[in-house]
Write a protein that holds these residues in place. Structure first.
Motif, short mmCIF file in Angstrom:
data_model
loop_
_atom_site.label_atom_id
_atom_site.label_comp_id
_atom_site.label_asym_id
_atom_site.label_seq_id
_atom_site.Cartn_x
_atom_site.Cartn_y
_atom_site.Cartn_z
N GLY A 185 0.80 -1.22 0.00
CA GLY A 185 0.00 0.00 0.00
C GLY A 185 0.83 1.26 0.00
N ALA A 186 1.87 1.31 0.85
CA ALA A 186 2.64 2.53 1.02
C ALA A 186 3.76 2.70 -0.01
CB ALA A 186 3.24 2.55 2.44
N TYR A 187 4.47 1.59 -0.34
CA TYR A 187 5.64 1.72 -1.22
C TYR A 187 5.66 0.65 -2.32
CZ TYR A 187 7.10 4.39 2.88
OH TYR A 187 7.14 5.26 3.93
N PRO A 188 4.59 0.47 -3.05
CA PRO A 188 4.58 -0.59 -4.07
C PRO A 188 5.65 -0.39 -5.14
CG PRO A 188 2.75 0.92 -4.40
CD PRO A 188 3.35 1.27 -3.09
N GLU A 189 6.02 0.86 -5.39
CA GLU A 189 6.99 1.13 -6.45
C GLU A 189 8.39 0.62 -6.10
OE1 GLU A 189 7.20 4.61 -3.63
OE2 GLU A 189 5.64 3.31 -4.46
N THR A 227 2.90 -14.62 0.74
CA THR A 227 2.31 -15.07 2.00
C THR A 227 1.39 -14.05 2.64
OG1 THR A 227 4.29 -14.32 3.18
CG2 THR A 227 4.22 -16.64 2.51
N ALA A 228 1.48 -12.78 2.25
CA ALA A 228 0.64 -11.73 2.85
C ALA A 228 0.15 -10.81 1.74
CB ALA A 228 1.41 -10.94 3.89
N VAL A 229 -1.13 -10.48 1.78
CA VAL A 229 -1.71 -9.70 0.69
C VAL A 229 -1.17 -8.27 0.65
CG1 VAL A 229 -3.71 -8.89 2.01
CG2 VAL A 229 -3.90 -9.23 -0.48
N ASN A 230 -0.68 -7.77 1.77
CA ASN A 230 -0.18 -6.40 1.80
C ASN A 230 1.34 -6.30 1.65
OD1 ASN A 230 0.35 -7.53 4.28
ND2 ASN A 230 -0.16 -5.69 5.47
#
Length: 384
Positions: A185-189, A227-230
């Motif tokens: 969410g915060a740093y996908p780039e 393992t984690a969606v976020n």
């Protein structure tokens, strides 16, 4: 057929039928205790024990494989090998009926044991582990297990009777992508998404299927995709099998499939690794003369071979590699269990039904009779 051959066959059949209780107990025991490839410790011991009781010279854990077996009797000039498989599948057990293969192979060997001197035979039963992907016969072939054999044979259960299984060549490998994790969410780039790389490869393979032969197959499962969606997945992995009619066609198709995985790496910036998960299986090339002998013997027992569609795609077997080195047959014993077919839970149940028990005995007799015929005319049709 000469009177001597008729008499030998009758004696061999009588011997096998005397072992009926032993053979069916072995089949049901292996079925009730499924073991995966290279871990068939109980099944291989049970097979070896029966042959030891039948006066065979038995080697256990041979060819650097703890669950391989070699059992030999006789010293005749014609050397026939009979293969026994006994590995199961994960979760669904003996859904390919290797319990039947093992029991029928033991039955054929025991049926011939008292007559090897009269027939001029040497009979060797090879207990071959890990057919379901591990390539046990390939390893044994490379280590000399099939050296000196004039013929190799086995039977395999199926939904319908087939004299010759259309066995394809396969390549099997594992694929892994390595990316970089980041907060989704915060740093996908900042992330490098390995799951996206696997997705791109799968889409490319889907498109590739339009340009493949009708009997080609490309199959895979994703075993890891985060393992984690976020969290941007930094790792993805899968297992794949590529099938084609011949080893030459397989090499071309496998190269094209691997380029699809390279596309996933290129598009996402992930690192890619592709490693074999087992040896390549060659296409199955049954020997015409041995096959004709087997079919005539199976039909004499009342087994029938329906006309099947041309161009059927087949399964793969490590017996294919053997067939490129030794005259080989791998006929299929019909269990009359449609709509259940191999590798389904319903087929697991069919492999201890009355039709399966009949297949154990008749498969053993048909193979033993084929060995009798072959011993009397070994020079005919034994070239590859």
């Amino acid at each position: 057929m000469t009177p001597a051959a008729v008499g030998a066959k009758a004696a061999v059949e009588d011997r096998i039928r005397r072992y009926e209780r032993t053979l069916l107990k072995l089949s049901h025991r292996i079925h009730a205790n499924p073991e995966l490839g290279f871990d068939e410790y109980r099944a291989s011991e049970w097979v070896a024990d029966e042959l030891h009781s039948g006066r065979f010279e038995v080697q256990r854990g041979c060819y650097d494989l703890p669950t391989a077996v070699r059992a030999t009797i006789g010293s005749g000039p014609v050397h026939v090998g009979i293969c026994a498989e006994y590995d199961a599948l994960p979760e669904i057990g003996h859904a390919c009926g290797h319990n039947i293969i093992a029991a029928a192979g033991v039955g054929a060997a025991l049926g011939l044991a008292d007559f090897v001197d009269d027939l001029g035979l040497t009979v060797t039963l090879l207990g071959t582990p890990a057919e379901e992907g591990g390539g046990g016969k390939i390893l044994m072939l490379e280590r000399g297990a099939f050296d000196g054999l004039h013929a190799a044979m086995m039977v395999h259960p199926a939904a319908v009777e087939m004299a010759a299984m259309p066995g394809t060549a396969i390549s099997q490998f594992e694929v892994a992508y390595k990316g970089k994790p980041a907060h989704a969410g915060a740093y996908p780039e900042l992330g490098v998404n390995a799951a996206d790389a696997m997705l791109i490869a799968q889409v490319a393979i889907g498109q590739l299927r339009q340009q493949t032969r009708g009997t080609d197959r490309i199959q895979g499962i994703v075993t890891d995709a985060g393992t984690a969606v976020n969290v941007i997945p930094d790792g993805a992995a899968g297992r794949w099998i590529v099938r084609s009619d011949t080893a030459e066609e397989l090499a071309t198709l496998t190269s094209r499939v691997k380029r699809c995985f390279e596309a996933g790496a290129l598009a996402t910036g992930c690192a890619l690794s592709i490693t074999p998960s087992g040896p390549d299986y060659a296409d199955l090339r049954p020997n015409a003369r041995l096959l004709a002998l087997y079919r005539a013997n199976a039909e004499a027992l009342g087994r029938t071979f329906p006309d099947l569609p041309e161009g059927m795609s087949g399964a793969a077997t490590d017996m294919g590699n053997v067939s490129h080195a030794v005259p080989t047959i791998h006929p299929m014993l019909g269990l009359d269990c449609h709509p259940a077919v191999n590798h389904q839970p319903e087929f697991t149940a069919a492999c201890v039904a009355p039709a399966a028990d009949r297949a154990v005995l008749e498969g053993a007799i048909a193979m033993a009779w084929t060995a009798v015929d072959f011993a009397k005319q070994p020079s005919k049709g034994v070239t590859l």
